[in-house]
Motif scaffolding. Structure first.
Motif, mmCIF file in Angstrom:
data_model
loop_
_atom_site.group_PDB
_atom_site.id
_atom_site.type_symbol
_atom_site.label_atom_id
_atom_site.label_comp_id
_atom_site.label_asym_id
_atom_site.label_seq_id
_atom_site.Cartn_x
_atom_site.Cartn_y
_atom_site.Cartn_z
ATOM 1 N N ALA A 19 1.199 4.640 -5.245
ATOM 2 C CA ALA A 19 0.454 3.421 -5.006
ATOM 3 C C ALA A 19 -0.516 4.267 -4.188
ATOM 4 C CB ALA A 19 0.313 2.217 -4.848
ATOM 5 N N VAL A 20 -1.705 4.327 -3.515
ATOM 6 C CA VAL A 20 -2.533 5.281 -2.744
ATOM 7 C C VAL A 20 -2.964 3.572 -2.333
ATOM 8 C CG1 VAL A 20 -3.795 6.769 -1.727
ATOM 9 C CG2 VAL A 20 -2.380 7.189 -3.724
ATOM 10 N N ILE A 21 -3.060 2.890 -1.508
ATOM 11 C CA ILE A 21 -4.370 1.841 -0.713
ATOM 12 C C ILE A 21 -4.947 2.349 0.091
ATOM 13 C CG2 ILE A 21 -4.819 -0.469 0.154
ATOM 14 C CD1 ILE A 21 -1.501 -0.632 -0.839
ATOM 15 N N GLY A 22 -6.133 2.228 -0.451
ATOM 16 C CA GLY A 22 -7.494 2.987 0.701
ATOM 17 C C GLY A 22 -8.351 4.668 -0.235
ATOM 18 N N LEU A 23 -8.966 4.137 0.029
ATOM 19 C CA LEU A 23 -9.365 5.673 -1.518
ATOM 20 C C LEU A 23 -10.926 6.747 -0.247
ATOM 21 C CD1 LEU A 23 -9.230 4.675 -4.734
ATOM 22 C CD2 LEU A 23 -7.249 6.085 -3.440
ATOM 23 N N GLY A 24 -10.442 6.690 0.686
ATOM 24 C CA GLY A 24 -11.103 7.670 2.183
ATOM 25 C C GLY A 24 -11.451 8.789 0.897
ATOM 26 N N ARG A 25 -11.621 9.179 2.208
ATOM 27 C CA ARG A 25 -11.573 11.060 2.247
ATOM 28 C C ARG A 25 -9.943 11.801 2.073
ATOM 29 N NH1 ARG A 25 -15.086 14.254 6.692
ATOM 30 N NH2 ARG A 25 -13.134 12.884 8.004
ATOM 31 N N PHE A 26 -9.413 11.372 2.716
ATOM 32 C CA PHE A 26 -8.192 11.442 2.526
ATOM 33 C C PHE A 26 -7.375 11.076 1.792
ATOM 34 C CE2 PHE A 26 -3.884 9.580 3.886
ATOM 35 C CZ PHE A 26 -2.929 11.367 3.927
ATOM 36 N N GLY A 27 -7.877 9.927 1.353
ATOM 37 C CA GLY A 27 -6.702 8.796 0.578
ATOM 38 C C GLY A 27 -7.190 9.545 -1.499
ATOM 39 N N ARG A 28 -8.162 9.220 -1.295
ATOM 40 C CA ARG A 28 -8.978 9.920 -2.625
ATOM 41 C C ARG A 28 -8.493 11.576 -2.796
ATOM 42 N NH1 ARG A 28 -14.688 10.013 -4.628
ATOM 43 N NH2 ARG A 28 -15.112 8.445 -3.107
ATOM 44 N N SER A 29 -8.029 12.301 -1.762
ATOM 45 C CA SER A 29 -7.806 13.932 -1.799
ATOM 46 C C SER A 29 -6.715 13.776 -2.310
ATOM 47 C CB SER A 29 -7.639 14.657 -0.714
ATOM 48 O OG SER A 29 -7.331 16.000 -0.503
ATOM 49 N N LEU A 30 -5.691 12.771 -1.649
ATOM 50 C CA LEU A 30 -3.965 12.781 -1.841
ATOM 51 C C LEU A 30 -4.194 12.381 -3.645
ATOM 52 C CD1 LEU A 30 -1.429 12.288 -0.928
ATOM 53 C CD2 LEU A 30 -2.075 10.003 0.036
ATOM 54 N N ALA A 31 -4.614 11.648 -4.191
ATOM 55 C CA ALA A 31 -4.709 10.282 -4.966
ATOM 56 C C ALA A 31 -4.724 11.978 -6.095
ATOM 57 C CB ALA A 31 -5.468 9.493 -5.198
ATOM 58 N N LEU A 32 -6.133 12.424 -6.382
ATOM 59 C CA LEU A 32 -6.083 13.123 -6.715
ATOM 60 C C LEU A 32 -5.180 14.813 -6.389
ATOM 61 C CD1 LEU A 32 -10.128 13.782 -6.485
ATOM 62 C CD2 LEU A 32 -9.485 12.506 -7.861
ATOM 63 N N GLU A 33 -4.523 15.197 -6.023
ATOM 64 C CA GLU A 33 -4.172 15.790 -5.297
ATOM 65 C C GLU A 33 -2.698 15.100 -6.554
ATOM 66 O OE1 GLU A 33 -2.399 19.882 -5.245
ATOM 67 O OE2 GLU A 33 -4.398 19.117 -4.803
ATOM 68 N N LEU A 34 -2.043 14.246 -6.465
ATOM 69 C CA LEU A 34 -1.457 14.042 -6.353
ATOM 70 C C LEU A 34 -1.262 13.940 -8.455
ATOM 71 C CD1 LEU A 34 -0.379 10.657 -4.747
ATOM 72 C CD2 LEU A 34 1.130 12.630 -4.977
#
Length: 231
Positions: A21-36
């Motif tokens: 679960a990724v909470i906060g989808l700003g630049r870092f969170g979005r990049s992390l989520a998409l890479e996962l």
């Protein structure tokens, strides 16, 4: 987008899989989520911004607009059933700290959190957050090493110990690594190498390097930095 109940049911199913679960989808969170997602991990994304949620709808396993600083919201979304949760909120210090605190109270086994500075990071560590990351400062250090000289890539494994990818220096050309006394002289170990047209291979004492070869060296940060500057 559906009700919290339906989101919660879906989230519970996601939590049973290889998921984060990724909470906060700003630049870092979005990049992390998409890479996962690209690596095959299912992702539940949570953000308070409806625009961001709409943009990522269909790109993550599930994405929902919600206030993750509320205990009841986290429970409804079954966030506490995930083994790994990342708090990528950083623009709102209070929200980041409160969210991390709630996750720990809910018993999430592994909590990662993004810190904007050392003070923020210390607070997160004092709360008991398992892994605190500093994306901006970490990237700044990495780029600084690349800008400085011959390093092709650089990774600080932990404070004081790093890995560097660099051209094989002249002093190693044509000599078996076991005969170079590299570890004693330079304080680094060559872990892998490849020729200009070849594939990566493990390095051992019999490995002989030539001009144009690339190596991966590991060791104390100061030593690998010095090694990367060799020609």
């Amino acid at each position: 987008m559906g009700s919290f109940l339906s989101f919660g049911e879906k989230a519970r199913r996601i939590a049973e899989a290889d998921s984060v679960a990724v909470i906060g989808l700003g630049r870092f969170g979005r990049s992390l989520a998409l890479e996962l997602m690209a690596s095959g991990t299912e992702v539940l994304g949570i953000d308070a911004d409806e625009t961001i949620v709409q943009e990522l709808n269909g790109q993550l396993t599930q994405v929902v607009r919600a206030d993750a600083t509320k205990d009841e919201v986290l429970r409804q979304l079954a966030v506490h059933q995930f083994d790994r949760v990342v708090v990528a909120v950083s623009s709102d210090l209070k929200a980041s700290i409160l969210c991390a605190s709630l996750l720990l109270q809910l018993g999430v086994p592994v909590v990662w959190a993004k810190a904007t500075d050392e003070q923020h990071g210390r607070i997160l560590e004092q709360l008991g957050v398992h892994h605190v990351v500093y994306p901006e400062s970490d990237m700044g250090r990495r780029v600084a090493h690349l800008v400085r000289g011959a390093a092709k890539d650089y990774l600080e494994i932990e404070a004081g110990y790093a890995l560097v990818k660099a051209a094989a220096p002249t002093e190693l050309h044509g000599v078996a690594l076991g005969d170079t006394d590299l570890r004693q002289r330079r304080g680094v170990t060559i872990a892998a190498w490849r020729s200009a047209a070849g594939e990566w291979q493990y390095a051992d004492n019999a490995t002989v390097l030539h001009e144009g070869d690339t190596v991966v060296a590991v060791g104390p940060t100061r030593n690998v930095e010095a090694f990367a500057q060799l020609r």
